[in-house]
Design an enzyme around this catalytic site. Structure first.
Site, PDB file in Angstrom:
ATOM      1  N   VAL A  34      33.271  34.068  48.002  1.00 51.90           N
ATOM      2  CA  VAL A  34      32.986  34.861  46.802  1.00 51.90           C
ATOM      3  C   VAL A  34      31.469  34.914  46.528  1.00 51.90           C
ATOM      4  O   VAL A  34      30.912  35.985  46.273  1.00 51.90           O
ATOM      5  CB  VAL A  34      33.745  34.305  45.576  1.00 51.90           C
ATOM      6  CG1 VAL A  34      33.447  35.137  44.334  1.00 51.90           C
ATOM      7  CG2 VAL A  34      35.244  34.299  45.845  1.00 51.90           C
ATOM      8  N   LYS A 125      39.480  28.875  38.372  1.00 53.71           N
ATOM      9  CA  LYS A 125      40.742  28.848  37.618  1.00 53.71           C
ATOM     10  C   LYS A 125      41.264  27.443  37.396  1.00 53.71           C
ATOM     11  O   LYS A 125      41.824  27.144  36.350  1.00 53.71           O
ATOM     12  CB  LYS A 125      41.791  29.711  38.327  1.00 53.71           C
ATOM     13  CG  LYS A 125      41.983  29.391  39.789  1.00 53.71           C
ATOM     14  CD  LYS A 125      41.904  30.624  40.663  1.00 53.71           C
ATOM     15  CE  LYS A 125      41.525  30.205  42.063  1.00 53.71           C
ATOM     16  NZ  LYS A 125      41.724  31.197  43.076  1.00 53.71           N
ATOM     17  N   GLY A 147      41.652  38.666  41.102  1.00 52.36           N
ATOM     18  CA  GLY A 147      40.626  39.350  41.889  1.00 52.36           C
ATOM     19  C   GLY A 147      39.926  40.469  41.145  1.00 52.36           C
ATOM     20  O   GLY A 147      39.306  40.257  40.103  1.00 52.36           O
ATOM     21  N   ILE A 149      41.152  43.024  39.547  1.00 56.74           N
ATOM     22  CA  ILE A 149      41.860  43.657  38.413  1.00 56.74           C
ATOM     23  C   ILE A 149      41.222  43.199  37.098  1.00 56.74           C
ATOM     24  O   ILE A 149      41.120  41.989  36.864  1.00 56.74           O
ATOM     25  CB  ILE A 149      43.362  43.267  38.413  1.00 56.74           C
ATOM     26  CG1 ILE A 149      44.017  43.676  39.732  1.00 56.74           C
ATOM     27  CG2 ILE A 149      44.078  43.894  37.233  1.00 56.74           C
ATOM     28  CD1 ILE A 149      45.449  43.155  39.893  1.00 56.74           C
ATOM     29  N   GLU A 202      42.839  29.405  49.635  1.00 53.26           N
ATOM     30  CA  GLU A 202      41.972  28.371  49.063  1.00 53.26           C
ATOM     31  C   GLU A 202      41.577  27.359  50.136  1.00 53.26           C
ATOM     32  O   GLU A 202      42.260  27.234  51.158  1.00 53.26           O
ATOM     33  CB  GLU A 202      42.714  27.624  47.948  1.00 53.26           C
ATOM     34  CG  GLU A 202      43.093  28.485  46.764  1.00 53.26           C
ATOM     35  CD  GLU A 202      41.896  29.106  46.063  1.00 53.26           C
ATOM     36  OE1 GLU A 202      40.934  28.382  45.743  1.00 53.26           O
ATOM     37  OE2 GLU A 202      41.925  30.327  45.836  1.00 53.26           O
ATOM     38  N   ASP A 213      48.035  27.486  42.358  1.00 50.71           N
ATOM     39  CA  ASP A 213      47.027  28.505  42.059  1.00 50.71           C
ATOM     40  C   ASP A 213      47.596  29.547  41.081  1.00 50.71           C
ATOM     41  O   ASP A 213      46.955  29.889  40.081  1.00 50.71           O
ATOM     42  CB  ASP A 213      46.589  29.185  43.371  1.00 50.71           C
ATOM     43  CG  ASP A 213      45.601  30.311  43.148  1.00 50.71           C
ATOM     44  OD1 ASP A 213      44.387  30.028  43.080  1.00 50.71           O
ATOM     45  OD2 ASP A 213      46.028  31.477  43.015  1.00 50.71           O
ATOM     46  N   LYS A 217      46.496  30.284  37.078  1.00 48.68           N
ATOM     47  CA  LYS A 217      46.189  31.631  36.574  1.00 48.68           C
ATOM     48  C   LYS A 217      47.115  32.002  35.409  1.00 48.68           C
ATOM     49  O   LYS A 217      46.673  32.591  34.416  1.00 48.68           O
ATOM     50  CB  LYS A 217      46.320  32.651  37.701  1.00 48.68           C
ATOM     51  CG  LYS A 217      45.209  32.529  38.746  1.00 48.68           C
ATOM     52  CD  LYS A 217      45.545  33.360  39.968  1.00 48.68           C
ATOM     53  CE  LYS A 217      44.462  33.259  41.030  1.00 48.68           C
ATOM     54  NZ  LYS A 217      44.916  33.753  42.345  1.00 48.68           N
ATOM     55  N   GLY A 310      40.338  37.594  47.888  1.00 48.02           N
ATOM     56  CA  GLY A 310      39.318  38.016  48.852  1.00 48.02           C
ATOM     57  C   GLY A 310      37.936  37.966  48.221  1.00 48.02           C
ATOM     58  O   GLY A 310      37.803  38.140  47.004  1.00 48.02           O
TER      59      GLY A 310
HETATM   60  N1  HSE Z   1      43.697  31.973  46.940  1.00 48.13           N
HETATM   61  C1  HSE Z   1      43.686  32.887  45.861  1.00 48.13           C
HETATM   62  C2  HSE Z   1      44.820  33.879  46.041  1.00 48.13           C
HETATM   63  C3  HSE Z   1      42.374  33.585  45.823  1.00 48.13           C
HETATM   64  O1  HSE Z   1      45.331  33.966  47.170  1.00 48.13           O
HETATM   65  O2  HSE Z   1      45.190  34.550  45.098  1.00 48.13           O
HETATM   66  C4  HSE Z   1      42.154  34.431  44.602  1.00 48.13           C
HETATM   67  O3  HSE Z   1      42.192  33.674  43.443  1.00 48.13           O
END
Ligand code: HSE
Length: 327
Positions: A34, A125, A147, A149, A202, A213, A217, A310
């Protein structure tokens, strides 16, 4: 001023002033998928960004652990540094994006930066969902969920306060990529390898595969949507650890699709493998795309969908945050 960067020329006329762009030095903590994509975006699109805003954001420092590591998109000479103090002490730097992940060190650095009066954006996050609720009003977090959005912006500024009653969505790109690829004939192992190559995954893949993950979120999303702090511990989650291509194709043979779906209401937040009709908007998501369905008073239903993982895709949100911070 209705549009940032435009000036009121008369009662009913707004113009975009033609000026030399103002130079704005910024810094990054982290220069991975990133971080390097943020630098690349700012350099490649410098002209259009300056034309739109009158600002030229320039990455002058990027904090890394190893200066000698080979990088797909190298930073300009002198930009990479192993010294956080160098960034903290540079009075020219007004905004910093934290893109290094982890919790304790990131938190300490963010606090120090804010203490020095610097503006901060973060895509972290796990930090925000564990030890970061007090940061929510003080730093920009657009890169932390879904990402490219603009979900945070929609939740925080785009809806009447308190109007949202339910949020559901596919918020992890890696697992969606794996499920979609397995539907198209790949094995789980092939799909995971491809997702790694595309840098969706990740550093620790179990974060994606276990649902942690997505849970982080959803905790952030629930906090923003409903106002009360929700942490990772409050989210009941599962991942796709147990799912292989056989399970995916068995569902497919019955006109169904398996997706990892998060649901947040005021009462509970969950992330579960869910069997959907193949025509459901979440089932139609390909690659590492994400989609979020917002439901509530007045707006009824809003569906946001797009690239969810990504470097380049997440950089889109971080760059937007940086401009918002320095404007
Ligand atoms: N590893 C995370 C995913 C990256 O696949 O959504 C974006 O937060």
């Amino acid at each position: 001023m209705p549009i940032p960067g435009w000036m009121r020329a008369s009662e009913d006329k707004y113009v975009r002033p033609v000026t030399t762009p103002r130079d704005v030095p910024v810094a990054l903590l982290g220069y991975g998928a990133v971080g390097s994509a943020v630098d690349r975006h700012l350099r490649r699109h410098q002209g259009e960004l300056a034309a739109a805003t009158g600002l030229r954001l320039r990455v002058v420092h990027a904090l890394v652990r190893d200066l000698t590591k080979e990088r797909a998109y190298p930073a300009l000479d002198g930009v990479l540094t192993t010294s956080f103090e160098r960034i903290l002490g540079d009075g020219q730097v007004v905004a910093v994006a934290e893109l290094m992940g982890g919790i304790d060190t990131s938190r300490r650095y963010i606090d120090l930066l804010l203490g020095r009066g610097k503006q901060v954006a973060t895509a972290n996050k796990q930090l925000l969902a564990t030890d970061g609720h007090d940061l929510l009003g003080r730093v920009r977090i657009g890169g932390s969920v879904c990402g490219a959005i603009p979900l945070v912006e929609t939740l925080v500024r785009g809806l009447p306060p308190g109007a949202c009653t339910r949020v559901s969505g596919v918020v992890n790109g890696t697992t969606n990529f794996l499920l979609a690829r397995m539907e198209s004939g790949s094995s789980r192992a092939e799909a995971l390898e491809e997702a790694r190559r595309r840098r969706y995954v990740e550093r620790d893949p179990t974060e994606d595969l276990s649902g942690a993950d997505a849970a982080a979120k959803m905790a952030i999303i629930a906090t923003l949507a409903f106002g009360d702090p929700v942490t990772l511990d409050d989210v009941a989650f599962e991942g796709i650890d147990q799912l292989d291509e056989h399970a995916v194709r068995e569902a497919q043979s019955r006109g169904k699709a398996l997706r990892l779906v998060g649901i947040a209401t005021r009462r509970e937040v969950t992330v579960k493998v869910t069997e959907l009709d193949a025509s459901h908007p979440f089932a139609l998501l390909c690659d590492a795309d994400n989609a979020v369905l917002l439901e509530g008073t007045g707006f009824r239903q809003l569906l946001l969908a797009g690239p969810g993982a990504g470097g380049e895709e997440t950089a889109s949100a971080v760059v937007a945050d940086l401009f918002e911070l320095v404007r």
